[in-house]
Design a protein around this motif. Structure first.
Motif, PDB file in Angstrom:
ATOM      1  N   ILE A 151     -13.748   1.029 -14.325  1.00  0.00           N
ATOM      2  CA  ILE A 151     -13.930   0.757 -12.916  1.00  0.00           C
ATOM      3  C   ILE A 151     -15.269   0.624 -12.492  1.00  0.00           C
ATOM      4  N   ARG A 152     -15.597  -0.247 -11.534  1.00  0.00           N
ATOM      5  CA  ARG A 152     -16.839  -0.444 -11.129  1.00  0.00           C
ATOM      6  C   ARG A 152     -16.952  -0.051  -9.456  1.00  0.00           C
TER       7      ARG A 152
ATOM      8  N   LEU B 224       0.866  -1.295   0.040  1.00  0.00           N
ATOM      9  CA  LEU B 224      -0.153  -0.003  -0.006  1.00  0.00           C
ATOM     10  C   LEU B 224       0.997   1.278   0.166  1.00  0.00           C
ATOM     11  N   THR B 225       0.411   2.241  -0.747  1.00  0.00           N
ATOM     12  CA  THR B 225       1.029   3.446  -0.761  1.00  0.00           C
ATOM     13  C   THR B 225       0.085   4.357  -0.071  1.00  0.00           C
ATOM     14  N   LEU B 226       0.344   5.227   1.110  1.00  0.00           N
ATOM     15  CA  LEU B 226      -0.709   5.784   1.586  1.00  0.00           C
ATOM     16  C   LEU B 226      -1.103   6.923   0.706  1.00  0.00           C
ATOM     17  N   GLY B 227      -2.569   7.101   0.384  1.00  0.00           N
ATOM     18  CA  GLY B 227      -3.257   8.121  -0.402  1.00  0.00           C
ATOM     19  C   GLY B 227      -4.057   7.233  -1.471  1.00  0.00           C
ATOM     20  N   ILE B 228      -4.603   7.836  -2.192  1.00  0.00           N
ATOM     21  CA  ILE B 228      -5.553   7.404  -3.392  1.00  0.00           C
ATOM     22  C   ILE B 228      -4.650   6.967  -4.574  1.00  0.00           C
ATOM     23  N   ASN B 229      -4.905   5.467  -4.778  1.00  0.00           N
ATOM     24  CA  ASN B 229      -3.950   4.998  -5.811  1.00  0.00           C
ATOM     25  C   ASN B 229      -4.415   5.414  -7.101  1.00  0.00           C
ATOM     26  N   PRO B 230      -3.394   6.083  -8.139  1.00  0.00           N
ATOM     27  CA  PRO B 230      -3.587   6.305  -9.486  1.00  0.00           C
ATOM     28  C   PRO B 230      -4.305   5.076 -10.240  1.00  0.00           C
ATOM     29  N   ASP B 231      -4.460   4.111  -9.962  1.00  0.00           N
ATOM     30  CA  ASP B 231      -4.760   3.049 -10.470  1.00  0.00           C
ATOM     31  C   ASP B 231      -6.440   3.005 -10.109  1.00  0.00           C
ATOM     32  N   VAL B 232      -6.846   3.680  -9.236  1.00  0.00           N
ATOM     33  CA  VAL B 232      -8.397   4.040  -9.192  1.00  0.00           C
ATOM     34  C   VAL B 232      -8.485   5.326  -9.770  1.00  0.00           C
ATOM     35  N   GLU B 233      -7.709   6.358  -9.568  1.00  0.00           N
ATOM     36  CA  GLU B 233      -7.889   7.709  -9.872  1.00  0.00           C
ATOM     37  C   GLU B 233      -7.870   8.000 -11.328  1.00  0.00           C
TER      38      GLU B 233
ATOM     39  N   PRO C 226      -8.200   5.709 -13.870  1.00  0.00           N
ATOM     40  CA  PRO C 226      -9.300   5.086 -14.894  1.00  0.00           C
ATOM     41  C   PRO C 226     -10.806   5.697 -14.689  1.00  0.00           C
ATOM     42  N   LEU C 227     -10.929   5.994 -13.326  1.00  0.00           N
ATOM     43  CA  LEU C 227     -12.062   6.755 -13.114  1.00  0.00           C
ATOM     44  C   LEU C 227     -12.482   8.064 -13.590  1.00  0.00           C
ATOM     45  N   ALA C 228     -11.311   8.703 -13.528  1.00  0.00           N
ATOM     46  CA  ALA C 228     -11.442  10.013 -14.440  1.00  0.00           C
ATOM     47  C   ALA C 228     -11.549   9.727 -16.121  1.00  0.00           C
ATOM     48  N   LEU C 229     -10.864   8.787 -16.557  1.00  0.00           N
ATOM     49  CA  LEU C 229     -11.054   8.538 -17.873  1.00  0.00           C
ATOM     50  C   LEU C 229     -12.465   7.869 -18.109  1.00  0.00           C
ATOM     51  N   GLY C 230     -13.052   7.009 -17.382  1.00  0.00           N
ATOM     52  CA  GLY C 230     -14.404   6.591 -17.427  1.00  0.00           C
ATOM     53  C   GLY C 230     -15.414   7.913 -17.602  1.00  0.00           C
ATOM     54  N   GLU C 231     -15.200   8.805 -16.662  1.00  0.00           N
ATOM     55  CA  GLU C 231     -15.983   9.925 -16.754  1.00  0.00           C
ATOM     56  C   GLU C 231     -15.867  10.541 -18.320  1.00  0.00           C
ATOM     57  N   VAL C 232     -14.816  10.623 -18.831  1.00  0.00           N
ATOM     58  CA  VAL C 232     -14.899  11.436 -19.985  1.00  0.00           C
ATOM     59  C   VAL C 232     -14.925  10.408 -21.392  1.00  0.00           C
ATOM     60  N   GLY C 233     -15.407   9.194 -20.991  1.00  0.00           N
ATOM     61  CA  GLY C 233     -15.958   8.271 -22.037  1.00  0.00           C
ATOM     62  C   GLY C 233     -14.767   7.671 -22.760  1.00  0.00           C
TER      63      GLY C 233
ATOM     64  N   VAL D 110      -4.534   8.501   6.729  1.00  0.00           N
ATOM     65  CA  VAL D 110      -4.390   9.065   5.470  1.00  0.00           C
ATOM     66  C   VAL D 110      -5.349   7.929   4.802  1.00  0.00           C
ATOM     67  N   ARG D 111      -6.561   8.772   3.929  1.00  0.00           N
ATOM     68  CA  ARG D 111      -7.352   8.036   3.038  1.00  0.00           C
ATOM     69  C   ARG D 111      -6.729   7.260   1.930  1.00  0.00           C
ATOM     70  N   THR D 112      -6.769   6.055   1.995  1.00  0.00           N
ATOM     71  CA  THR D 112      -5.689   4.951   1.453  1.00  0.00           C
ATOM     72  C   THR D 112      -6.556   4.055   0.522  1.00  0.00           C
ATOM     73  N   THR D 113      -6.230   3.971  -0.846  1.00  0.00           N
ATOM     74  CA  THR D 113      -7.097   2.577  -1.723  1.00  0.00           C
ATOM     75  C   THR D 113      -6.483   1.354  -1.149  1.00  0.00           C
ATOM     76  N   LEU D 114      -7.299   0.395  -0.956  1.00  0.00           N
ATOM     77  CA  LEU D 114      -6.901  -0.940  -0.706  1.00  0.00           C
ATOM     78  C   LEU D 114      -7.112  -1.603  -2.038  1.00  0.00           C
ATOM     79  N   ALA D 115      -8.114  -1.639  -2.719  1.00  0.00           N
ATOM     80  CA  ALA D 115      -8.492  -2.712  -3.769  1.00  0.00           C
ATOM     81  C   ALA D 115      -9.348  -1.747  -4.856  1.00  0.00           C
ATOM     82  N   MET D 116      -9.678  -2.489  -5.976  1.00  0.00           N
ATOM     83  CA  MET D 116     -10.505  -1.717  -6.953  1.00  0.00           C
ATOM     84  C   MET D 116     -11.134  -3.018  -7.685  1.00  0.00           C
TER      85      MET D 116
END
Ligand SMILES: Nc1ncnc2c1ncn2[C@@H]1O[C@H](COP(=O)(O)OP(=O)(O)O)[C@@H](O)[C@H]1O
Ligand SMILES: [Mg+2]
Length: 465
Positions: free
Chosen positions: A196-197, A171-180, A182-189, A207-213
């Protein structure tokens, strides 16, 4: 806090066992470091039934001469272990140590995977763990889990052949770009990614940290690396044919990969914007990495001045446009589905800090990543074979030809989709290719000295251009 699981398996013993077991796992990033401590940050009971237990654990590991690392470790406990789980044993029963059960890697147990699947579908989480569903996405109940056999740096579970649950191991403390990302990319189609579901996060050390996606599973897909290796293998078997004459020519795919990368870049710009950085600043980073590498790998010292000259030439370019990029792109990070190419694994280079990974960079870092990967794919089977010098040099020549053909096709695909041909910006592209090759030199010197000549040869070629 005592739970049925802590009675079954006391924490002191858990820590001792993890200390022994973790360093041998594929996902353990600090191989060779001396461990000084193991601490459990979170122990969340997932199953507590007679004769069956499972915990979801976050574990912090300290080292003699490296920064602490945090790992995510699901464990299962059973008094008797079925044969197929034997190879995943962490420790066997030992009453003298208060451990009455077998302890094993929880992600290998069908029943535990089904439990994760059920919790995802029902939105059940406990303790500090939070599940976020992407609006409009539902995770249907009853999807059976199966561990993905291609064990990489993280652990992925296929759910009902429809979804992929990727659990980040380190884990890297913080929001993982692997969620950040694809989520942003999904929003712009953007269609060149797997949507990402849902994702799971928790407060870890405040620190708010991503565990899984959870993302769509691309069934019947193949990764670019295996496909490229297949193409090279076929080429080398055919004694006298050129890359464009054999059945599994890869150039058409390379062109489509180029278009997919350009598509992701355009959508990253649309979603997250662009900026500028000075080439001087970017080149300074490259020179810093070169100095570190040259101090470590003797073979690099004679080439270092020529590389440095290329970085200085790049520094003279003034301001360059930058945006968020993939950051760790290579042929193993692109998937061929029956319909199209997808980019996966947006985590970025795991050795870099989250802050560094999130910093906008020039898109040619991604382009260079793929170009270097073609060089590796081309030489992979040449390396592995033991042959006489004449045959070896012939194979070497044809491998080189394969790499050049596919690099060109990739750039054509990228140019057609983006309007920018990377080959028209030679100084910039070469700087990024050299930066990557310098990284490879360090990697090979540490892990595979017999491969060292490959990035060194690339550096000779790139500095001579
Ligand atoms: N959405 C997906 N659909 C199908 N297979 C996938 C998907 N995402 C990843 N994979 C498979 O899992 C492997 C590892 O995925 P990746 O995200 O790169 O994990 P890691 O972070 O461990 O490198 C990929 O090489 C690919 O074979
Ligand atoms: Mg990967």
């Amino acid at each position: 806090m005592t739970t049925a699981n802590t009675e079954l398996y006391p924490e002191a013993q858990l820590v001792t066992d993890l200390r022994e077991w973790m360093p041998h796992q594929r996902w353990f990033a600090a191989k060779g470091q001396t461990l000084t401590g193991v601490r459990v940050l979170l122990r969340d009971p997932l199953v507590e039934e007679p004769g069956f237990g499972a915990d979801h654990l976050l574990v912090k590991v300290s080292f003699e001469s490296a920064a602490d690392q945090i790992y995510q470790v699901p464990l299962g406990y059973r008094p008797h272990l079925p044969d197929d789980l034997q190879q995943w044993t962490v420790a066997g029963p030992d009453e003298s140590r208060g451990r009455s059960v077998y302890v094993y890697d929880g992600l290998r147990d069908q029943e535990i995977l089904d439990r994760y699947s059920r919790n995802l579908a029902s939105g059940t989480t406990s303790g500090p763990v939070e599940l976020h569903n992407v609006p409009g996405s539902v995770i249907e109940p009853g999807l059976r889990g199966r561990a993905l056999s291609a064990e990489q740096s993280n652990s992925s579970v296929v759910l009902g052949e429809k979804l992929l649950l990727k659990m980040f191991r380190r884990l890297t403390l913080g929001i993982n770009p692997d969620v950040e990302l694809p989520l942003a990319l999904g929003e712009v189609g953007c269609r060149s990614i797997s949507p990402i579901r849902a994702w799971i996060e928790a407060e870890v050390e405040d620190v708010r940290t991503t565990l899984a996606m959870v993302q769509d599973f691309a069934a019947n897909s193949a990764d670019g690396w295996s496909m490229a290796l297949g193409s090279v293998r076929d080429l080398l078997i055919e004694g006298d044919l050129r890359a464009d004459e054999v059945g599994t020519d890869f150039a058409g795919e390379s062109q489509r990969i180029g278009a997919a990368v350009a598509d992701v870049h355009a959508h990253l710009v649309a979603a997250l914007g662009t900026g500028e950085r000075t080439a001087a600043e970017l080149s300074e980073g490259m020179i810093g990495r070169l100095e570190g590498a040259a101090a470590e790998v003797a073979e690099l010292s004679e080439l270092a001045p020529a590389i440095r000259a290329r970085f200085e030439e790049f520094a003279g370019l003034g301001r360059v446009p930058v945006h968020r990029i993939h950051g760790d792109l290579h042929l193993g990070q692109v998937l061929r589905t029956p319909e199209r190419w997808l980019l996966i694994d947006f985590e970025g280079e795991p050795v870099k800090s989250l802050e560094e990974r999130r910093k906008p960079d020039h898109p040619f870092r991604d382009v260079a990543g793929i170009l270097r990967s073609f060089d590796y794919a081309a030489h992979h089977s040449v390396r592995e074979s033991q042959q006489g010098a004449a045959v070896a040099s012939q194979r070497e020549f044809r491998a080189r030809e394969w790499a050049e053909r596919n690099c060109a096709a990739f750039c054509e695909g990228y140019a057609a989709a983006s309007g920018t041909d990377p080959r028209d910006s030679g100084v910039l592209l070469r700087a990024y290719e050299l930066d990557k090759a310098v990284y490879e030199v360090v990697y090979e010197a540490r892990h595979r000295p017999s491969w060292l000549h490959l990035p060194l040869e690339a550096i000779r070629r790139l500095t001579a251009m």
